[in-house]
Scaffold this active site. Structure first.
Site, PDB file in Angstrom:
ATOM      1  N   ALA A 151       0.833  -1.202   0.000  1.00  0.00           N
ATOM      2  CA  ALA A 151       0.000   0.000   0.000  1.00  0.00           C
ATOM      3  C   ALA A 151       0.868   1.253   0.000  1.00  0.00           C
ATOM      4  CB  ALA A 151      -0.931   0.000   1.215  1.00  0.00           C
ATOM      5  N   SER A 168      10.187   1.005   8.314  1.00  0.00           N
ATOM      6  CA  SER A 168      11.238   0.402   9.102  1.00  0.00           C
ATOM      7  C   SER A 168      11.478  -1.018   8.632  1.00  0.00           C
ATOM      8  CB  SER A 168      10.834   0.386  10.577  1.00  0.00           C
ATOM      9  OG  SER A 168      11.671  -0.509  11.268  1.00  0.00           O
ATOM     10  N   VAL A 179       0.013  -9.979   1.759  1.00  0.00           N
ATOM     11  CA  VAL A 179      -1.102 -10.722   1.191  1.00  0.00           C
ATOM     12  C   VAL A 179      -1.422 -10.094  -0.149  1.00  0.00           C
ATOM     13  CG1 VAL A 179      -2.199 -11.531   3.295  1.00  0.00           C
ATOM     14  CG2 VAL A 179      -2.756  -9.278   2.384  1.00  0.00           C
ATOM     15  N   LYS A 209      -2.320 -14.308 -14.833  1.00  0.00           N
ATOM     16  CA  LYS A 209      -3.501 -14.850 -14.162  1.00  0.00           C
ATOM     17  C   LYS A 209      -4.720 -14.584 -15.045  1.00  0.00           C
ATOM     18  CE  LYS A 209      -6.505 -14.139 -10.226  1.00  0.00           C
ATOM     19  NZ  LYS A 209      -6.818 -13.325  -9.044  1.00  0.00           N
ATOM     20  N   PRO A 224     -13.492 -16.728 -14.360  1.00  0.00           N
ATOM     21  CA  PRO A 224     -12.486 -16.197 -15.294  1.00  0.00           C
ATOM     22  C   PRO A 224     -12.633 -14.687 -15.447  1.00  0.00           C
ATOM     23  CG  PRO A 224     -14.338 -17.079 -16.514  1.00  0.00           C
ATOM     24  CD  PRO A 224     -14.695 -17.203 -15.052  1.00  0.00           C
ATOM     25  N   VAL A 235       8.239   4.954  14.112  1.00  0.00           N
ATOM     26  CA  VAL A 235       7.566   6.100  14.715  1.00  0.00           C
ATOM     27  C   VAL A 235       7.466   5.897  16.229  1.00  0.00           C
ATOM     28  CG1 VAL A 235       5.374   7.345  14.864  1.00  0.00           C
ATOM     29  CG2 VAL A 235       6.270   6.641  12.636  1.00  0.00           C
ATOM     30  N   LEU A 239      -4.548  -2.131   4.467  1.00  0.00           N
ATOM     31  CA  LEU A 239      -5.185  -2.856   5.574  1.00  0.00           C
ATOM     32  C   LEU A 239      -5.619  -1.951   6.722  1.00  0.00           C
ATOM     33  CD1 LEU A 239      -2.767  -5.916   5.576  1.00  0.00           C
ATOM     34  CD2 LEU A 239      -5.061  -5.771   4.600  1.00  0.00           C
ATOM     35  N   ILE A 266      -5.079  -5.678  -3.297  1.00  0.00           N
ATOM     36  CA  ILE A 266      -4.309  -4.697  -4.063  1.00  0.00           C
ATOM     37  C   ILE A 266      -5.258  -3.785  -4.835  1.00  0.00           C
ATOM     38  CG2 ILE A 266      -2.795  -4.495  -6.083  1.00  0.00           C
ATOM     39  CD1 ILE A 266      -1.115  -6.712  -4.856  1.00  0.00           C
TER      40      ILE A 266
END
Lengths: 510, 482
Positions: A21, A44, A52, A83, A101, A188, A337, A350
């Site tokens: 992200a 970090s 994922v 894919k 598909p 942080v 997330l 994504i």
């Protein structure tokens, strides 16, 4: 002072967190805002990324295209494969399998929907997969790039990628840094808020550095350091519909069916397992409900299903299905997330990142942070995510499985009204009314409805206005053409070797 | 389990709604089911129709030849609508049926226009719409299929005489059984379904499905939960209709002129212009309305609002029986067309389809609300001081409209909900035309260097003007399509 709706332009954006992200955000902002805004990303190396969503859906091509990313370079760098869809095994009942598909099924005739025509004559023309080139090519492990000539059958092929999310982030980092984005290594320690309005003023790193910005993008994953911990954004829990709350992931050596041009999602005792083939390894995982099985049992089931030897220790993840009530609060936008979680059953992680970035760019604020822009972002996000949520719930609800308490629960659970209405309308006469906000178009709903055993009781009365023998003839020709086109396509693994083989000796560990 | 298909459909009322429905159903219902139309005296069509380009797709599905239709129904072309006097005297804008400008660098055109305008001269927003410019010049040419041609950005609607349109539909209807009759009584069955419609001559019309296409919904009104709900957002409740002499070269536009009493609409037809005055009966008398139109006029009632359920049991209301909105968007027949389309998509079975009705009512209500919002917006944005206009402005907009307008005012963002009749370009054109100016434009437009953007806009404007001037006059275009 009365805050004016016309503020000064944003000069600096801080992206916190460097996973998929974070780097997707930094790459898009640095490209699109083209030097008008300073983009800084803090990450970090000590904080792992979830990684994922190694499988994608076709709109990723739009994202890569907007950034001007060269497909072959990107595929080599991320060890990607193609894919063409997702194969679902054991979902409706044990032993059952179907394909979702990419691309659409057949061609409409006289403005009558193809699936309605197919419903009438299906006994004579075979399964609906026969009318989708991506499905037929996937089944025979074939791949070719779509033909740009819309008259050719091969133009109907739609594809996306499987890739290594860690390498994708690294690839985008190179891209973003080349366009002026700055990366700062650090963790942080503290977040400072402005006294007058509670906006985020700066973050302080453990080494004492203070970084100020006008706009903060929270890509800190489940921790939601800014949007949740700092700003107290509420999380709406969807676990009553999506009870899976754990996953265990293990990469393994390539084996089994090899480089399939599709993701496989196999339903299991208390959840489902994914299989995602990359050039150098196969990604595997088991998404499950901790109320129904334990960690050890899940790991054992996952290990038993691997194609080859494991290449790393199992990675256990915890999550809760749901969304942040407001993905944008004050001067902080949550992407990834931190804004919510839906299990990766339809490879939407994504894509939801991408959708978030696209909306942020469309509503890019100034220092006035007009509440109207924030409202609109949050309204659109809620609509999109809820439609994806419904689509995922459909896979669990529409099942005949009663072999375990888990499947008994999902089969009989109450579902959102919006989804119940959709299922009933499709079950009656194959009717679908597409919302403009839906990321999944009609063909996807058709594939999964039919795949999960919801066959319309009747077809559209309009189909009877077309002569039946001619319809059967026409559909048979369509499926013949699709079959021939698929047979002429090269083998997927051979195509990759020629098109975008990664230098596997270059020594990137799994 | 398969349900029995429909065996019989009765359409009550003889106007445009009933014949559009009957024609479409005749093409899709199974062979043994012939639609029956009962034409009542009060459903005789009056006045003119000003339609959106989408209606032409409906004609395509019916196999209606456009040239023939235009000849028989006194048709002229419509490139858009002109509004004047809404934001005070001197206000005048055209909303055209074509793309406006072109999206540059992935950013919608109106942001570039706002930016150039803030820095200097950008002309009017409509100057970048080929349809609007050609419309004002009284010129017309059919759209081009070549995407490189500026003419490919055009589309057009039609102006039609309502009575002649119905006559055309009637002759194209094929297997429809039509007769005249007056509704005397609606006989309900114990479950609230309509058992029969009894006519004044004693006939009992029995059908699996009843379509209420009457002007006032007297059939659906008898069904449960189908009461009429008035919509207070729009102030007019009468239309006065009259025809005046044709102009030598009428513009291919419907014209809407604001007046102290309401608004005037002028629709060019072959051989005459159909004019209408929309007004409120409690403020303006029929005689006053006739005076304003300059002669004898037919007065017809108008009742803004909709049925709680347009589909109840075995009865579906289509057209004015289901919903009415002051016809000031130039979207006549749109609600009928989509009602018929949705009815066919959800075609019920003989024993009724509660789920289909539920979905139909949800979709139609949303569409109705969005179209009503467009009409209500025109009143809200108006700056006139006459009592009717002040009253209209005092009515609160729907939350959906308030949000949409606020979003546009903030930075020119067009919020589109599901089931919109009008898309981004149409809403942007209406907002800007009625004088709603965003506080600022999309920042992303600034990526294009300002002098370059100015040059692109100037070139676009010139190109559009030239293309419009090269088109033949509307009157000639009509003569070429006799």
């Amino acid at each position: 002072m009365i805050s004016s709706p016309i503020g000064a332009p944003i000069r600096k954006v801080l992206v916190l967190g460097g996973g998929t992200a974070g780097w997707m955000s930094a790459a898009a902002l640095s490209k699109v805002l083209n030097g008008q805004v300073e983009v800084v990303l803090v990450e970090s190396e000590l904080i792992g990324t979830v990684g994922v969503g190694e499988a994608t859906i076709p709109p990723i091509l739009t994202f890569n295209g907007k950034l001007g990313i060269d497909e072959r370079e990107f595929m080599r760098a991320t060890r990607a494969t193609f894919k063409l869809g997702i194969e679902f095994r054991d979902w409706t009942r044990l032993g059952d399998r179907y394909m979702h598909p990419f691309g659409s099924f057949g061609l409409d005739i006289e403005a009558i929907k193809f699936h309605q025509i197919w419903r009438k004559v299906r006994d004579r023309v075979g399964p609906i997969d026969n009318f989708n080139l991506s499905a037929i090519a996937a089944r025979s492990n074939r791949f070719a790039l779509p033909d740009p000539d819309p008259a050719k059958v091969l133009s109907s092929l739609k594809y996306a990628f499987h890739f290594d999310a860690g390498l994708y982030a690294r690839f985008l980092r190179g891209f973003a840094e080349k366009r002026g984005a700055t990366r700062i290594e650090g963790k942080v320690a503290d977040v400072a808020l402005r006294g007058e309005d509670g906006f985020i003023q700066s973050v302080t790193l453990e080494d004492g550095r203070v970084i100020e910005a006008d706009l903060f993008i929270d890509c800190t994953g489940f921790r939601a350091l800014l949007i949740g911990q700092t700003l107290g954004g509420r999380y709406l829990d969807w676990s009553r519909w999506l009870p899976n709350d754990r996953a265990v992931a293990i990469p393994c050596d390539t084996g089994g069916d090899g480089l399939t041009p599709y993701t496989r999602a196999t339903a299991d005792k208390a959840g489902w397992r994914w299989r995602i083939p990359l050039q150098h390894r196969t990604g595997n995982g088991y998404v499950y409900s901790s109320a129904h099985i334990g960690e050890d049992e899940a790991l054992a089931a996952l290990t038993a299903g691997l194609d080859g030897p494991a290449r790393a220790d199992p990675n256990f993840l915890r999550f809760q299905a749901g969304r942040r009530e407001q993905a944008w609060i004050k001067n902080c936008v949550a992407i990834g997330l931190s804004s919510g979680f839906l299990e990766p059953l339809e490879s939407t992680s994504i894509h939801l990142i991408q959708a978030g970035i696209t909306k942020l760019l469309a509503l890019f604020p100034d220092k006035g942070f007009d509440p109207l822009e924030i409202d609109e972002y949050n309204r659109l996000t809620a609509q999109q995510v809820e439609l994806v949520r419904d689509f995922i719930i459909l896979h669990f609800k529409a099942t005949e499985r009663s072999d375990t308490p888990y499947w008994d629960y999902v089969r009989t659970m109450d579902i959102p009204d919006s989804l119940a209405r959709k299922i009933d309308l499709f079950a009656g006469r194959g009717r679908l009314f597409q919302s403009d906000y839906d990321l999944f178009a009609e063909p996807s709903w058709i594939a999964v409805m039919l795949g999960q055993g919801i066959v319309p009781r009747q077809y559209d009365a309009l189909v009877d206005t077309l002569p039946e023998a001619a319809l059967v003839h026409r559909l048979k020709r369509m499926s013949d053409l699709i079959g021939q086109t698929a047979q002429a396509m090269p083998d997927h693994a051979a195509f990759i070797a020629r098109y975008c083989a990664a230098d596997l000796a270059a020594g990137v560990s799994a | 389990m398969s349900r029995a298909p429909l065996k019989s459909v009765a359409v009550l009322g003889g106007g445009v709604a009933s014949w559009m429905t009957a024609c479409a159903l005749a093409r899709v219902l199974p062979g043994e089911c012939r639609p029956v139309v009962i034409e009542t005296a009060d459903s005789v069509p009056r006045g003119a129709l000003s339609t959106l380009p989408a209606l032409r797709a409906f004609h395509g599905l019916l196999g209606l030849d456009e040239a023939t239709l235009m000849r028989v129904a006194r048709g002229t072309y419509k490139l858009g609508a002109r509004y004047n006097g809404w934001a005070g005297d001197g206000h005048d804008h055209v909303e055209g049926f074509s793309d406006v400008g072109a999206s540059l660098d992935g950013v919608a055109f109106h942001h570039h226009w706002l930016r150039t305008r803030a820095r200097g001269d950008a002309g009017r927003y409509e100057d970048y719409s080929l349809a609007a410019v050609a419309g004002r010049l009284g010129r017309f040419a059919p759209p081009s299929e070549d995407p490189r041609s500026v003419l490919s950005t055009l589309s057009y609607g039609l102006h039609l005489d309502a009575a002649a349109y119905v006559a055309t539909l009637r002759s194209a209807a094929g297997r429809v059984e039509a007769s005249t009759g007056e509704i005397a009584e609606i006989a309900l069955a114990a479950d609230g379904q309509i058992a029969a419609v009894v006519l004044a001559d004693g006939r009992r019309i029995v059908a699996d499905l009843f379509i209420d296409a009457t002007p006032d919904g007297r059939v659906i009104g008898a069904a449960p939960d189908a009461a009429w709900i008035d919509d207070p957002a729009l102030p007019c409740d009468r239309l006065a209709l009259r025809e005046v002499a044709a102009r030598a070269n009428p513009p291919p536009l419907t014209e809407f002129e604001a007046a102290p009493e309401g608004w005037l609409r002028r629709v060019p037809l072959r051989g005459g212009d159909a004019v209408a005055l929309a007004y409120a009966g409690d403020r303006t008398s029929a005689d006053e309305a006739r005076d304003i139109l300059g002669g004898d006029a037919t007065i017809v009632p108008l009742r803004n609002g909709h049925r709680r359920r347009a589909w109840s049991g075995n009865c579906v209301a289509i057209g004015p029986a289901a919903s009415q909105v002051e016809p000031l968007n130039g979207d006549d027949l749109q609600a009928i067309q989509s009602g018929v389309g949705r009815l066919i998509a959800l075609l019920p079975t003989a024993d009724g389809s509660p789920l289909a009705a539920l979905e139909y009512n949800r979709l139609m209500a949303e569409e109705q609300d969005r179209a009503r919002d467009m009409a209500a917006f025109r009143y809200l944005a108006a700056t006139r001081d006459d009592p009717l206009w002040i009253q209209a402005r005092g009515t609160a907009p729907s939350p959906a409209l308030a949000y949409k307008q606020a979003q546009f005012e903030s930075r020119g963002r067009v919020v589109l909900y599901d089931e919109e009749t009008f898309m981004e370009g149409a809403w942007a054109g209406a907002f800007l035309g009625h004088g709603i100016t965003p506080h600022r434009h999309d920042r992303l437009a600034d990526r294009l260097p300002a002098d370059k953007a100015d040059a692109v806009l100037a070139r676009l404007r010139g190109m559009i003007r030239e293309a419009a001037q090269a088109m033949p006059p509307h009157a000639d275009a009509l003569r070429d399509r006799p």
